[in-house]
Motif scaffolding. Sequence first.
Motif, PDB file in Angstrom:
ATOM      1  N   ALA A 595       0.840  -1.200   0.000  1.00  0.00           N
ATOM      2  CA  ALA A 595       0.000   0.000   0.000  1.00  0.00           C
ATOM      3  C   ALA A 595       0.876   1.252   0.000  1.00  0.00           C
ATOM      4  O   ALA A 595       0.618   2.206  -0.735  1.00  0.00           O
ATOM      5  CB  ALA A 595      -0.921  -0.015   1.218  1.00  0.00           C
ATOM      6  N   LEU A 596       1.937   1.226   0.805  1.00  0.00           N
ATOM      7  CA  LEU A 596       2.840   2.372   0.887  1.00  0.00           C
ATOM      8  C   LEU A 596       3.606   2.583  -0.411  1.00  0.00           C
ATOM      9  O   LEU A 596       3.756   3.705  -0.887  1.00  0.00           O
ATOM     10  CB  LEU A 596       3.833   2.170   2.038  1.00  0.00           C
ATOM     11  CG  LEU A 596       3.256   2.420   3.430  1.00  0.00           C
ATOM     12  CD1 LEU A 596       4.112   1.758   4.491  1.00  0.00           C
ATOM     13  CD2 LEU A 596       3.155   3.933   3.682  1.00  0.00           C
ATOM     14  N   LEU A 652      -7.297   7.886  12.208  1.00  0.00           N
ATOM     15  CA  LEU A 652      -6.481   8.407  11.110  1.00  0.00           C
ATOM     16  C   LEU A 652      -6.116   9.871  11.353  1.00  0.00           C
ATOM     17  O   LEU A 652      -4.968  10.271  11.171  1.00  0.00           O
ATOM     18  CB  LEU A 652      -7.262   8.282   9.795  1.00  0.00           C
ATOM     19  CG  LEU A 652      -7.256   6.910   9.125  1.00  0.00           C
ATOM     20  CD1 LEU A 652      -8.257   6.874   7.989  1.00  0.00           C
ATOM     21  CD2 LEU A 652      -5.868   6.594   8.614  1.00  0.00           C
ATOM     22  N   GLN A 655      -3.528  10.376  13.878  1.00  0.00           N
ATOM     23  CA  GLN A 655      -2.231  10.003  13.344  1.00  0.00           C
ATOM     24  C   GLN A 655      -1.634  11.119  12.493  1.00  0.00           C
ATOM     25  O   GLN A 655      -0.458  11.429  12.596  1.00  0.00           O
ATOM     26  CB  GLN A 655      -2.411   8.733  12.491  1.00  0.00           C
ATOM     27  CG  GLN A 655      -1.296   7.757  12.532  1.00  0.00           C
ATOM     28  CD  GLN A 655      -0.592   7.697  13.868  1.00  0.00           C
ATOM     29  OE1 GLN A 655       0.589   8.001  13.929  1.00  0.00           O
ATOM     30  NE2 GLN A 655      -1.290   7.340  14.946  1.00  0.00           N
ATOM     31  N   GLN A 660       5.612  14.090  12.824  1.00  0.00           N
ATOM     32  CA  GLN A 660       6.290  13.054  12.047  1.00  0.00           C
ATOM     33  C   GLN A 660       7.646  12.788  12.659  1.00  0.00           C
ATOM     34  O   GLN A 660       8.586  13.539  12.478  1.00  0.00           O
ATOM     35  CB  GLN A 660       6.425  13.527  10.600  1.00  0.00           C
ATOM     36  CG  GLN A 660       7.148  12.528   9.738  1.00  0.00           C
ATOM     37  CD  GLN A 660       6.654  12.585   8.324  1.00  0.00           C
ATOM     38  OE1 GLN A 660       5.484  12.821   8.063  1.00  0.00           O
ATOM     39  NE2 GLN A 660       7.542  12.372   7.374  1.00  0.00           N
ATOM     40  N   ASP A 701      10.267  11.675   1.256  1.00  0.00           N
ATOM     41  CA  ASP A 701       9.267  12.118   2.209  1.00  0.00           C
ATOM     42  C   ASP A 701       7.901  11.768   1.653  1.00  0.00           C
ATOM     43  O   ASP A 701       7.561  12.128   0.536  1.00  0.00           O
ATOM     44  CB  ASP A 701       9.371  13.628   2.411  1.00  0.00           C
ATOM     45  CG  ASP A 701      10.314  13.933   3.555  1.00  0.00           C
ATOM     46  OD1 ASP A 701      10.601  12.995   4.331  1.00  0.00           O
ATOM     47  OD2 ASP A 701      10.761  15.078   3.642  1.00  0.00           O
ATOM     48  N   LEU A 702       7.149  11.037   2.421  1.00  0.00           N
ATOM     49  CA  LEU A 702       5.841  10.642   1.968  1.00  0.00           C
ATOM     50  C   LEU A 702       4.881  11.801   2.219  1.00  0.00           C
ATOM     51  O   LEU A 702       4.791  12.299   3.335  1.00  0.00           O
ATOM     52  CB  LEU A 702       5.412   9.407   2.763  1.00  0.00           C
ATOM     53  CG  LEU A 702       4.699   8.307   2.005  1.00  0.00           C
ATOM     54  CD1 LEU A 702       5.503   7.875   0.795  1.00  0.00           C
ATOM     55  CD2 LEU A 702       4.469   7.140   2.927  1.00  0.00           C
ATOM     56  N   ARG A 707       0.191   9.243   2.531  1.00  0.00           N
ATOM     57  CA  ARG A 707       0.049   8.522   3.800  1.00  0.00           C
ATOM     58  C   ARG A 707      -1.402   8.136   4.054  1.00  0.00           C
ATOM     59  O   ARG A 707      -1.698   7.000   4.415  1.00  0.00           O
ATOM     60  CB  ARG A 707       0.578   9.385   4.953  1.00  0.00           C
ATOM     61  CG  ARG A 707       2.027   9.076   5.278  1.00  0.00           C
ATOM     62  CD  ARG A 707       2.389   9.624   6.624  1.00  0.00           C
ATOM     63  NE  ARG A 707       2.616  11.071   6.551  1.00  0.00           N
ATOM     64  CZ  ARG A 707       2.639  11.869   7.622  1.00  0.00           C
ATOM     65  NH1 ARG A 707       2.424  11.370   8.820  1.00  0.00           N
ATOM     66  NH2 ARG A 707       2.856  13.152   7.485  1.00  0.00           N
ATOM     67  N   ALA A 710      -2.361   5.427   1.691  1.00  0.00           N
ATOM     68  CA  ALA A 710      -1.753   4.143   2.056  1.00  0.00           C
ATOM     69  C   ALA A 710      -2.461   3.526   3.251  1.00  0.00           C
ATOM     70  O   ALA A 710      -2.722   2.318   3.285  1.00  0.00           O
ATOM     71  CB  ALA A 710      -0.268   4.332   2.358  1.00  0.00           C
ATOM     72  N   LEU A 711      -2.765   4.373   4.240  1.00  0.00           N
ATOM     73  CA  LEU A 711      -3.398   3.836   5.450  1.00  0.00           C
ATOM     74  C   LEU A 711      -4.756   3.220   5.116  1.00  0.00           C
ATOM     75  O   LEU A 711      -5.108   2.154   5.631  1.00  0.00           O
ATOM     76  CB  LEU A 711      -3.550   4.936   6.504  1.00  0.00           C
ATOM     77  CG  LEU A 711      -2.230   5.372   7.176  1.00  0.00           C
ATOM     78  CD1 LEU A 711      -2.429   6.642   7.990  1.00  0.00           C
ATOM     79  CD2 LEU A 711      -1.678   4.252   8.058  1.00  0.00           C
ATOM     80  N   ILE A 712      -5.507   3.868   4.243  1.00  0.00           N
ATOM     81  CA  ILE A 712      -6.824   3.309   3.914  1.00  0.00           C
ATOM     82  C   ILE A 712      -6.677   2.087   3.004  1.00  0.00           C
ATOM     83  O   ILE A 712      -7.389   1.102   3.151  1.00  0.00           O
ATOM     84  CB  ILE A 712      -7.728   4.393   3.296  1.00  0.00           C
ATOM     85  CG1 ILE A 712      -7.941   5.494   4.339  1.00  0.00           C
ATOM     86  CG2 ILE A 712      -9.074   3.815   2.880  1.00  0.00           C
ATOM     87  CD1 ILE A 712      -8.730   6.680   3.854  1.00  0.00           C
ATOM     88  N   GLY A 714      -4.307   0.032   3.138  1.00  0.00           N
ATOM     89  CA  GLY A 714      -3.849  -1.069   3.990  1.00  0.00           C
ATOM     90  C   GLY A 714      -4.839  -1.458   5.070  1.00  0.00           C
ATOM     91  O   GLY A 714      -4.617  -2.420   5.803  1.00  0.00           O
TER      92      GLY A 714
END
Lengths: 721, 430
Positions: A595-596, A652, A655, A660, A701-702, A707, A710-712, A714
């Motif tokens: 995902a990332l 989320l 987070q 960071q 750097d993401l 981010r 990716a979180l969703i 994953g």
Amino acid sequence: MKAFSRNQPRLFNSFNRAARQAATFAVMLALVANTLIVGVTNAEAQTARMSEEQRIVHVLNRLGFGARPGDVERVKAMGVERYIEGQLQPDAIADAAVDAKLRRLPALTMTTAELYAKFPAPGQLLRQLQRRGELPADLAAMMQNRDNQNGAMNNQNAPAANGAMTTPEAATGGAARGDEAADKKDYRQAIREYMRENDLQPPAAITAQLQASRIIRAAHSERQLQEVMVDFWTNHFNIFANKGADKWLLPAYDRDTIRPHTFGKFRELLQATAQSPAMLFYLDNFQSVSPNARGGNRRQMLEGMRRNRTGDQPGMMRERNPLRRNRGLRGNMGNVDEQRAAQVNPNSPQGAMGQGQMTQQRMPQAQRRQRGINENYARELMELHTLGVDGGYTQKDIVEVARCFTGWTILDPRGAAARTGLIDTERAGTFVFNARTHDDGEKIVLGHKIPAGGGINDGLKVLDILARHSSTAKFIATKLSRRFVADEPSPALVARVADAFTKSDGDIRQTLRAIFASPEFNAPENYRAKIKTPFEYAVSAIRAFGGETNGGPAIHQRIAKMGEPLYGYQAPTGYPDKAEAWVNTGALLERLNYALALTGNRIPNTRVDLARFGASGNAGNNLTDADKRRMIDQFSNLLLRGDVSEKTKAALLRQLNSPQTTTSATAITQNETSEMDVAMLPQPEGRGRRNREATSPPVGDLSMMSRVAALITGSPEFQRQ
Amino acid sequence: MGINRRFFLRSGAVAVAGLGFAGSLPSFLGRAALAQNGAIASGGRRKTLIAIFQRGAVDGLNMVVPHGEAAYYGMRPTLAIAQPRGVVTAGAAADTAVDLDGFFGLHPSLRMLKPLWDEKRFGIVHAAGSPDATRSHFDAQDYMESATPGVKSTQDGWLNRLLQHDPKDKQSPFRAVSMTQNTPRTLQGRAPALAISNLNDFTIRAGNASANVQGGFESIYEQTVGDTLSGTGRETFEAVNYLKRVNPAQYKPENGAQYPRGRFGDSLLQIAQLIKAGVGLEIAFTDIGGWDTHINQGAARGQLALRLAELGAGINALVTDLGAARMNDVVVLTMSEFGRTARENGTRGTDHGHANAMFVIGGAARGGRVHGQWPGLKSEQLYEGRDLALTTDFRDVFGEVAQKHLGSRNLTKIFPGYAANAAKFRGVLG
């Protein structure tokens, strides 16, 4: 309450089964009971159906590899029933964009013989060049050098073995070792160079192209259900690419065996696989010969072919339908009766024992010896392809079925005879029935008598018996229901689907209609209830972002790391189709990292454009809470139609608001900075595979947006379909 | 109803807290600490099996040389390893077999393993292998990994079945680790097993944002309670965090151990690291290729010698690094799909054969002896007139290790269709 109503049909079913063996009265009673139960289940399911939107999402997930942006709206506009029916008729769906992408994968349309020529095994290539006297000087020198070195080592050993003193040279093993390693590297390099100059490619590139085609089609084809069914049948009739000649045989398997039959009659699909060189090789049937064979070895078979070509008495039957030339088109598997009629004359005179070129050739061990009957195909045919493990066959049946299939073999499976001109090149690696190695005695299969002298008909009859067996209907119904509905499909559903299979004489399209119309398929408890396989997960994420992929080694390697390399399952069972097979610590970590990598655009030749969805196109380090909330909503809608809990959204947001922190994981970043050029197709997959991970661009750097995406991607919700 | 994994997680954590290690150990280790049976020795030590697959079929007759067998020298005019002559002095580059018991000897490239033999920590089973007659690498590896010779459709590998049917502390994500790119056939199946080609990869890869992103995933997976995914999610993050503290990148082998360069040495080094870290490793797997020596195999030097040198150096480094005390809880087991022809072929190599030799190394090994029966190498004693005959079914060796070392009590489930039982054990372990 719920559990009880679900158990009920099972109880009545067993009651039903017992009743059938009893008096007519009891049978009637059971029928009444059965009707009642079906009525109850339907009524119950009807009260709880998915919403229209859920149903569309469900259909896009299960009949395909998930929704692209806009897909739900499109299906809503045309009506979900029309969409399903359209998917069942893939030939009527235009797919020009995919066709264009596939044109960059030439292996897909090549005959097996062309594949052998274009993607030779290096060792074979060298021997062939040497034989023809065409070995380039530098390669010849390398070979010479290598032989000398090895020879010298042996010579050093010889006196030692006889008790002589060790020579000083022999004691300097370390130096020799280094030289040898270097030579080996040069040698490989020289072969690679030669292949490049002569426009040849390593055999692993065939598999890479085939894998790429599957990924491209799954991600981009409009014929989504077709791709799901190709995946299903490819897994049902599993073949492992790295077993010997199967690398070269698989493109034809995908093109001519699986694809033309995905929605047709099961009986025809079964025969297509039974006669596919890939399956004949994978399950060893090509080596299976009658113990009483009248000397039907390979050389004689090839001799027979040669005479056949020059118009002499045919020694064996050529496949009637040379559809291997019919590339990519859905040719018919050939009329069964026609094949039956085209019997070989088993009494044809044996080939002359002339000294063909083949005798001088090195042949693989297994082919040099007569090995007799091989039961592998017979066993798996019944256990895995048709009846199922408890389908009611015995070891005796396995032997009898194996006898029926003796002589079903491959002409020139490794293309050696074609290379030396012994047979027409286009016939290398095709199915052939060799009457000389066939066991022509009487057989009894599952109680059916198969009379002596049947030749190729024996095997065809076995396929008839198996395809129409009630165990097969149940087995295929179970597997299809598991694929489309739930990991543990209810016996009632399986029974109904099996019934549709039987009534339609094994028509796959009809069977699928029965599944899609079933209350179980449409029941809310099955919405997002199945864990996606790694292939489904990878592709569905690309689709969800409206991304692009060329299916190259980088994306395939990701799928492999998550646990599902395409054509990479060694056992004939194929990949399991249940959650427990895919959910474990290592695999989940790979999913999160996928995902990332995807949302960070770190997978070469696979791209997603997040900015097109984002109001906040900047890297997003000065976003307000409202901006962040909007971003979270945006991606939850895009990926999950908003099926994300408020709690998850809140988590989320927390987070995103936490500073960071810089990780101490310096080793990790170092690992990922050793970057290389983008791997372009076609590319060998062999030696460099271990370093494939290193071909991903570095993790920079993401962005905040990456981010969130990716979180969703994953999240547990998106792991399901 | 049954007790689910979450239940174990909680009760495990509580119990460990009671013992006074809470906070320092992840909960999967707490669970491991709870399990007192089987693989955990009475002192709380965990037993580990390290399985090494020599893919490509090693020439067992040159790896463990029957130098007392006259027929051996007759059949291998250029490949035979010479009979040992007297005591080999340290550092001498002798090209003769390293004598073991007056009849068998090690290939000279394996001489570094001789001290282990002398310490009775290294035993050999000769003429062992699969009863199936296949000479296909593919099929024979398949059969050895599934431990069902002749049956291709077995879905899982035997090491996975061992995990499945031994439910003790299955919660440690590091219970079974394969140091390979993909999960090998032998570890495929229902029980979780990790395939990690490099421990440094076992982490969330998001560059500078890694910790942050991992936190995000952790909190999302915490939201969904009571399903397989969230359970696995939690275990994943525990494992990642734990491994981070172990810091694999900074590892230094002990006791001057020197692992050979390359993937095989690296994988053994990382296995040693996992064992020392106490992550609950019970089964470790790795493989080493290059044994298919049809052409120019070499004798005391050459192709095979180089491969054996790497194998021996790797095992020796592992044993040295772990030290004698840890090796009391470790068994190293080698295997290869089949042996090679007793006679050398026309290209100074050997072709696919039948029975082979296996190594059993560890404190618990009944070392210093060659187990099994020697079938002889005279023409009439050979299998199909060409190969070393089989006298030990490999499942009897696997079974003994599973039962005696790992505490499996379910051999019939691990070896379906085979009457595995202690009576057939060869006594490879004490």
